[in-house]
Motif scaffolding. Sequence first.
Motif, short mmCIF file in Angstrom:
data_model
loop_
_atom_site.label_atom_id
_atom_site.label_comp_id
_atom_site.label_asym_id
_atom_site.label_seq_id
_atom_site.Cartn_x
_atom_site.Cartn_y
_atom_site.Cartn_z
N VAL A 99 0.83 -0.99 0.07
CA VAL A 99 0.01 0.11 -0.10
C VAL A 99 0.82 1.39 -0.04
O VAL A 99 2.01 1.19 0.43
CB VAL A 99 -0.97 0.05 1.08
N ASP A 100 0.41 2.26 -0.71
CA ASP A 100 1.13 3.58 -0.67
C ASP A 100 0.23 4.80 -0.94
O ASP A 100 -0.80 4.57 -1.02
CB ASP A 100 2.22 3.62 -1.82
N TYR A 101 0.94 5.72 -0.88
CA TYR A 101 0.06 7.17 -0.80
C TYR A 101 -0.23 7.38 -2.48
O TYR A 101 -1.09 8.37 -2.79
CB TYR A 101 0.76 8.24 -0.26
N TYR A 102 0.73 6.94 -3.20
CA TYR A 102 0.44 7.05 -4.72
C TYR A 102 0.05 6.06 -5.48
O TYR A 102 0.24 4.81 -5.03
CB TYR A 102 1.72 7.69 -5.31
N ARG A 103 -0.33 6.25 -6.88
CA ARG A 103 -0.71 5.11 -7.52
C ARG A 103 -0.04 5.52 -8.84
O ARG A 103 -0.19 6.79 -9.42
CB ARG A 103 -2.17 5.22 -7.88
N ILE A 104 0.80 4.61 -9.82
CA ILE A 104 1.12 4.88 -11.06
C ILE A 104 0.31 4.89 -11.93
O ILE A 104 -0.64 3.95 -12.12
CB ILE A 104 2.22 3.87 -11.17
N THR A 105 -0.03 6.17 -12.55
CA THR A 105 -1.02 6.04 -13.59
C THR A 105 -0.89 5.93 -15.07
O THR A 105 -1.81 6.18 -15.86
CB THR A 105 -1.56 7.61 -13.43
#
Length: 190
Positions: free
Chosen positions: A183-189
């Motif tokens: 889990v992390d604060y960003y998502r690769i888009t």
Amino acid sequence: MQTPSFGTYEELVEQAGQFHGDICHGIKIGTRMTMAGLRRIGITDPKGADRKKLMVFVEIDRCTTDAIMALTGCRPGKRTMKIRDYGKMAATFINLETNTAFRVVVKGNRKQGENGGEEPDFATLPEEELFTINEVAVPLRPEDMPGKPLSRVPCARCGETVMDGREVRDGERVLCVPCSAAVDYYRITD
Ligand SMILES: [Zn+2]
Ligand SMILES: [Zn+2]
């Protein structure tokens, strides 16, 4: 109220306000937190003679943290300020030389205009009305201290480099924190 030798409330709140952009409620509280904390650990010249003795843990990413940063000279980039984002108006001031530490917590929800009344006078309000203060022990590891990075290892999953022992060991694998928690604060888009 006792006046610490590193400055009066009026001088310090001015300095903190300049750093932050204005003298808001959080800056006033943060100034008093810093005065209370430094006095407990016996630090009077945080940016001069005492600068290598001081470390601060802050527990919120709000105005009080700016006040503490401005007045102590502690910075995340110098590794002398550690941010633990718990959303709490609290900070721990550590004297690294004497190994004493005090945690200062703002009491209740001291909000501007609470009870519809006027803002309290932060210059004169007694510390014991503003804060709960406790002596604490803060175990610090060599990899938490200022100085050169003590280790660099690649994460087995994303390949990114993790410094200073922040990696997580999952059996044989060495992972970064977000890979190990998935889990992390960003998502690769893309
Ligand atoms: Zn503010
Ligand atoms: Zn990773």
